[in-house]
Write a protein that holds these residues in place. Structure first.
Motif, mmCIF file in Angstrom:
data_model
loop_
_atom_site.group_PDB
_atom_site.id
_atom_site.type_symbol
_atom_site.label_atom_id
_atom_site.label_comp_id
_atom_site.label_asym_id
_atom_site.label_seq_id
_atom_site.Cartn_x
_atom_site.Cartn_y
_atom_site.Cartn_z
ATOM 1 N N SER A 2 30.066 5.115 9.900
ATOM 2 C CA SER A 2 29.111 6.131 9.476
ATOM 3 C C SER A 2 29.553 6.804 8.193
ATOM 4 O O SER A 2 28.757 7.030 7.276
ATOM 5 C CB SER A 2 28.945 7.178 10.584
ATOM 6 O OG SER A 2 28.430 6.587 11.746
ATOM 7 N N LEU A 31 17.477 3.816 10.473
ATOM 8 C CA LEU A 31 18.135 4.060 11.760
ATOM 9 C C LEU A 31 17.114 4.136 12.898
ATOM 10 O O LEU A 31 17.357 3.635 13.996
ATOM 11 C CB LEU A 31 18.958 5.344 11.694
ATOM 12 C CG LEU A 31 20.140 5.322 10.710
ATOM 13 C CD1 LEU A 31 20.847 6.663 10.711
ATOM 14 C CD2 LEU A 31 21.111 4.202 11.046
ATOM 15 N N TYR A 35 17.076 1.593 16.025
ATOM 16 C CA TYR A 35 17.137 2.062 17.418
ATOM 17 C C TYR A 35 15.992 1.454 18.236
ATOM 18 O O TYR A 35 16.196 0.933 19.337
ATOM 19 C CB TYR A 35 17.066 3.585 17.459
ATOM 20 C CG TYR A 35 17.027 4.125 18.869
ATOM 21 C CD1 TYR A 35 18.195 4.269 19.620
ATOM 22 C CD2 TYR A 35 15.805 4.469 19.472
ATOM 23 C CE1 TYR A 35 18.157 4.740 20.926
ATOM 24 C CE2 TYR A 35 15.762 4.934 20.772
ATOM 25 C CZ TYR A 35 16.941 5.070 21.492
ATOM 26 O OH TYR A 35 16.899 5.519 22.797
ATOM 27 N N VAL A 47 16.238 11.011 13.958
ATOM 28 C CA VAL A 47 17.651 10.801 13.659
ATOM 29 C C VAL A 47 18.184 12.002 12.894
ATOM 30 O O VAL A 47 17.539 12.501 11.971
ATOM 31 C CB VAL A 47 17.856 9.515 12.824
ATOM 32 C CG1 VAL A 47 19.290 9.419 12.326
ATOM 33 C CG2 VAL A 47 17.509 8.288 13.650
ATOM 34 N N MET A 56 25.958 10.281 13.254
ATOM 35 C CA MET A 56 24.523 10.002 13.301
ATOM 36 C C MET A 56 24.061 10.124 14.747
ATOM 37 O O MET A 56 24.611 9.442 15.627
ATOM 38 C CB MET A 56 24.220 8.593 12.778
ATOM 39 C CG MET A 56 24.606 8.399 11.324
ATOM 40 S SD MET A 56 24.268 6.705 10.752
ATOM 41 C CE MET A 56 25.476 5.798 11.704
ATOM 42 N N ALA A 106 23.528 0.273 13.664
ATOM 43 C CA ALA A 106 22.733 0.960 12.647
ATOM 44 C C ALA A 106 23.136 0.528 11.247
ATOM 45 O O ALA A 106 22.288 0.340 10.367
ATOM 46 C CB ALA A 106 22.900 2.466 12.794
ATOM 47 N N ALA A 110 20.514 -0.999 8.833
ATOM 48 C CA ALA A 110 20.134 -0.106 7.740
ATOM 49 C C ALA A 110 20.274 -0.768 6.373
ATOM 50 O O ALA A 110 19.558 -0.422 5.434
ATOM 51 C CB ALA A 110 20.977 1.161 7.781
#
Length: 365
Positions: A2, A31, A35, A47, A56, A106, A110
């Protein structure tokens, strides 16, 4: 992972000149998409990004109910009151649903979405930068060419010089540096597209503005331009101040100013004439370098009959009618040219056989 994402966002923001908020919004969208895809969720999720901690978090919006039938969309009243005793049935609350391995998933999901948003944002930045350059002159370097276009690098974008916008007398060599006139900037689905010209009359006008300070500051005004690219052009100028020599300002000392433009246009001949609100004077000036004896004006038809000395007739008409044709384009008046001997024979009353106007180029094919 992250923290690395946030570092990448910071780097992209500075490197690409894109606002960090735009990239963060792209990351949030990525994100949410990751998900829903990886955890088979159809619920309304949000998010939350914490740049300080690099954390996150994913929150799902759920409706408070007495009895849960869909755990993705609903939460029981009993569970809701554990966080807030004041919750009632039909309230909407947010429940954290962040998976343990969400950071890794993610980051992978992403990357593609953020890359796409970065590309879109870059396109927006480029479009904003170049849209203000419409009807302006830019300097570029020829990168490549094919049967339809010459591709010119203008810095952040490659512009297209179509065959119809090229000067017929000019050779375009790879790596040559040239000045081009920006005719149109479009924001298409494929990104910004810039269309340029070397034959547009606007190029000549802008080159004079760049070369002649009196035009740039408004002391001398360009009234009209007529151009047959690569061959010959005419430009009419005027100064409100009678003390200012408009034509002389454009020519420059020893012709240096106009010669610089002629060189840029690879030898294109340029006639600079004085504009006048009197059509007799203006048409006479426009037919330079020929001498004019008299100009008869028909205001209703916006037409003129120009009488020139016999020995000046071919010069006034020009090769393939070019001089008369350019003069007509420049002034906006139809021009019929007669020699003095013909004019005397006809008593200046006969119908003209040849008329030159900006609407009759086909007469000179």
């Amino acid at each position: 992972m992250s923290s690395q994402l946030f570092e990448a966002i910071e780097f992209l923001s500075k490197e690409k000149g894109i606002e960090k908020e735009v990239l963060l919004e792209a990351l949030e969208a990525a994100l949410i998409s990751a998900y829903k895809k990886n955890f088979k969720s159809a619920s309304n999720v949000r998010v939350e990004l914490n740049e300080v901690t690099g954390k996150m978090s994913v929150y799902s919006r759920k409706t408070v109910v007495e009895e849960v039938e869909d755990s993705q969309q609903e939460v029981s009243l009993e569970e809701a009151r554990l966080s807030d005793p004041n919750h009632e049935v039909d309230d909407i609350i947010e429940v954290e649903v962040t998976p343990k391995d969400f950071g890794r998933i993610a980051a992978q999901a992403a990357k593609q979405v953020v890359t796409q948003r970065v590309r879109e944002a870059e396109r927006g930045v480029i479009f904003s930068e170049y849209i203000d350059r419409e009807d302006d002159v830019m300097t570029g370097i020829i990168q490549r060419k094919d049967s339809r276009f010459v591709y010119v690098n203008l810095g952040k974008i490659e512009a297209k010089l179509a065959e119809s916008e090229q000067m017929p007398t000019e050779e375009y060599l790879i790596h040559d540096r040239i000045k081009v006139y920006v005719t149109k900037v479009e924001n298409t689905s494929k990104g910004p597209q810039i269309f340029i010209s070397r034959s547009h009359p606007g190029l000549l006008k802008r080159l004079f503005e760049m070369e002649v300070p009196e035009i740039y500051d408004g002391t001398v005004e360009i009234k009209s331009v007529a151009r047959e690219a690569g061959d010959r052009s005419k430009i009419s100028v005027h100064a409100q101040d009678p003390e200012v020599d408009a034509v002389g300002s454009c020519v420059g000392q020893k012709g240096q100013r106009v010669q610089a433009i002629v060189n840029e246009l690879k030898g294109e001949k340029i006639d600079i004439v004085e504009w006048s609100e009197d059509p007799k004077v203006y048409v006479s000036n426009a037919l330079s370098p020929s001498k004019v004896t008299e100009v008869l004006v028909n205001e209703e038809d916006k037409a003129t009959t120009v009488i020139v000395p016999d020995y000046q007739l071919s010069l006034a008409i020009g090769k393939r009618g070019q001089n008369a044709r350019l003069a007509a384009k420049l002034t906006g008046w139809k021009i019929d040219i007669k020699s003095e001997s013909d004019a005397k024979e006809e008593g200046l009353l006969g119908e003209t056989e040849e008329t030159y106007s900006d609407e009759s180029e086909d007469l000179f094919e």
